[in-house]
Design a protein around this motif. Structure first.
Motif, PDB file in Angstrom:
ATOM      1  N   ASP A 134      38.128  44.468 -11.118  1.00 42.34           N
ATOM      2  CA  ASP A 134      38.625  45.765 -11.574  1.00 42.34           C
ATOM      3  C   ASP A 134      39.831  45.669 -12.505  1.00 42.34           C
ATOM      4  O   ASP A 134      40.128  46.616 -13.223  1.00 42.34           O
ATOM      5  N   TYR A 135      40.564  44.547 -12.473  1.00 37.27           N
ATOM      6  CA  TYR A 135      41.806  44.432 -13.227  1.00 37.27           C
ATOM      7  C   TYR A 135      41.855  43.145 -14.040  1.00 37.27           C
ATOM      8  O   TYR A 135      41.319  42.118 -13.623  1.00 37.27           O
ATOM      9  N   GLU A 136      42.530  43.222 -15.173  1.00 36.98           N
ATOM     10  CA  GLU A 136      42.844  42.037 -15.959  1.00 36.98           C
ATOM     11  C   GLU A 136      44.236  41.589 -15.520  1.00 36.98           C
ATOM     12  O   GLU A 136      45.193  42.359 -15.593  1.00 36.98           O
ATOM     13  N   ILE A 137      44.356  40.361 -15.049  1.00 35.66           N
ATOM     14  CA  ILE A 137      45.621  39.870 -14.496  1.00 35.66           C
ATOM     15  C   ILE A 137      46.475  39.287 -15.614  1.00 35.66           C
ATOM     16  O   ILE A 137      46.068  38.348 -16.295  1.00 35.66           O
ATOM     17  N   LEU A 138      47.663  39.860 -15.813  1.00 36.82           N
ATOM     18  CA  LEU A 138      48.563  39.426 -16.872  1.00 36.82           C
ATOM     19  C   LEU A 138      49.522  38.345 -16.400  1.00 36.82           C
ATOM     20  O   LEU A 138      49.846  37.424 -17.142  1.00 36.82           O
ATOM     21  N   ASP A 139      50.024  38.455 -15.169  1.00 41.24           N
ATOM     22  CA  ASP A 139      51.021  37.533 -14.655  1.00 41.24           C
ATOM     23  C   ASP A 139      50.874  37.445 -13.136  1.00 41.24           C
ATOM     24  O   ASP A 139      50.493  38.421 -12.491  1.00 41.24           O
ATOM     25  N   LEU A 149      61.995  40.812  -9.518  1.00 43.35           N
ATOM     26  CA  LEU A 149      61.836  42.234  -9.177  1.00 43.35           C
ATOM     27  C   LEU A 149      62.183  43.126 -10.365  1.00 43.35           C
ATOM     28  O   LEU A 149      61.461  44.082 -10.660  1.00 43.35           O
ATOM     29  N   ARG A 150      63.284  42.812 -11.054  1.00 44.02           N
ATOM     30  CA  ARG A 150      63.676  43.619 -12.220  1.00 44.02           C
ATOM     31  C   ARG A 150      62.628  43.541 -13.320  1.00 44.02           C
ATOM     32  O   ARG A 150      62.287  44.545 -13.933  1.00 44.02           O
ATOM     33  N   LYS A 151      62.104  42.345 -13.553  1.00 48.20           N
ATOM     34  CA  LYS A 151      61.083  42.151 -14.581  1.00 48.20           C
ATOM     35  C   LYS A 151      59.826  42.954 -14.252  1.00 48.20           C
ATOM     36  O   LYS A 151      59.274  43.643 -15.107  1.00 48.20           O
ATOM     37  N   LEU A 152      59.400  42.880 -12.986  1.00 49.33           N
ATOM     38  CA  LEU A 152      58.220  43.637 -12.558  1.00 49.33           C
ATOM     39  C   LEU A 152      58.445  45.141 -12.661  1.00 49.33           C
ATOM     40  O   LEU A 152      57.559  45.885 -13.082  1.00 49.33           O
ATOM     41  N   GLN A 153      59.633  45.591 -12.290  1.00 53.09           N
ATOM     42  CA  GLN A 153      59.932  47.022 -12.341  1.00 53.09           C
ATOM     43  C   GLN A 153      59.873  47.540 -13.780  1.00 53.09           C
ATOM     44  O   GLN A 153      59.356  48.621 -14.028  1.00 53.09           O
ATOM     45  N   ARG A 154      60.390  46.744 -14.718  1.00 58.40           N
ATOM     46  CA  ARG A 154      60.314  47.132 -16.143  1.00 58.40           C
ATOM     47  C   ARG A 154      58.861  47.191 -16.609  1.00 58.40           C
ATOM     48  O   ARG A 154      58.464  48.106 -17.325  1.00 58.40           O
ATOM     49  N   LYS A 181      49.978  49.725 -16.182  1.00 56.13           N
ATOM     50  CA  LYS A 181      50.206  48.463 -15.469  1.00 56.13           C
ATOM     51  C   LYS A 181      50.501  48.740 -14.005  1.00 56.13           C
ATOM     52  O   LYS A 181      51.164  49.699 -13.671  1.00 56.13           O
ATOM     53  N   THR A 182      49.978  47.868 -13.162  1.00 55.13           N
ATOM     54  CA  THR A 182      50.171  48.011 -11.724  1.00 55.13           C
ATOM     55  C   THR A 182      50.285  46.633 -11.084  1.00 55.13           C
ATOM     56  O   THR A 182      49.936  45.633 -11.700  1.00 55.13           O
ATOM     57  N   GLY A 240      49.732  40.079  -8.518  1.00 57.30           N
ATOM     58  CA  GLY A 240      49.492  39.997  -9.949  1.00 57.30           C
ATOM     59  C   GLY A 240      49.881  41.278 -10.638  1.00 57.30           C
ATOM     60  O   GLY A 240      49.630  42.376 -10.135  1.00 57.30           O
ATOM     61  N   LEU A 241      50.499  41.132 -11.817  1.00 52.13           N
ATOM     62  CA  LEU A 241      50.760  42.278 -12.683  1.00 52.13           C
ATOM     63  C   LEU A 241      49.465  42.496 -13.451  1.00 52.13           C
ATOM     64  O   LEU A 241      48.994  41.599 -14.150  1.00 52.13           O
ATOM     65  N   CYS A 242      48.862  43.668 -13.298  1.00 50.60           N
ATOM     66  CA  CYS A 242      47.509  43.898 -13.792  1.00 50.60           C
ATOM     67  C   CYS A 242      47.408  45.138 -14.666  1.00 50.60           C
ATOM     68  O   CYS A 242      48.208  46.054 -14.568  1.00 50.60           O
TER      69      CYS A 242
END
Length: 151
Positions: A17-22, A90-95, A102-103, A122-124
């Motif tokens: 369902d998602y493309e994983i970016l990180d 955490l800060r990077k993910l929140q941005r 993105k989720t 994963g950031l997706c």
């Protein structure tokens, strides 16, 4: 001395369902009966997602079955569990999550070599219908090639 654990619970639907970016590895805040249940392999990542509450990241809807030998102190099956990451991550993910589309999705739950439960997140970005069809086609092509070379 801890023996290597075979616990490796995957969220198979996430890669479809998602493309994983990180990808990131996060610790989880658990109570006693939860870790015992995970070590037995009684957990599921179906329909789970991660969400920020303030500056803290929580995993929502993760199912960890009740420990069969637990007493009145047994845990809640689908409670929110805090994830442990470095402040910088955490800060990077929140941005990144503030960007539209993105989720953060849990990909894998495992026990590391020290005996601690870890969650790979994963950031997706959600895939479109045509991307999903391409994934299915690619998977079928790989299966066909494996079948040809096997004989």
């Amino acid at each position: 001395m801890f023996v290597k654990s075979d616990v490796n619970i995957k969220n198979r639907r996430a890669t479809f369902d998602y493309e994983i970016l990180d990808r990131y590895q996060a610790g989880i805040v658990l109570c006693g009966t939860e870790i015992k249940s995970i070590r037995e392999g009684h957990a599921s990542l179906v329909d789970t997602y991660c969400m920020f509450v303030g500056n803290e990241l929580f995993v929502k809807q993760m199912n960890i079955s009740e420990y069969k030998f637990g007493s009145y102190a047994n845990h809640e099956v689908r409670r929110d569990r805090k994830l442990l990451l470095q402040r910088k991550e955490l800060r990077k993910l929140q941005r990144q999550v503030k960007d539209t589309g993105k989720t953060i999705i849990p990909l894998r739950l495992f026990i590391n070599e020290k005996g601690l439960a870890k969650l790979e997140i994963g950031l997706c970005v959600g895939k479109h219908e045509y991307d999903k069809r391409a994934s299915i086609k690619e998977r079928e092509d790989k299966r066909e090639l494996a079948r040809i070379f096997k004989h």
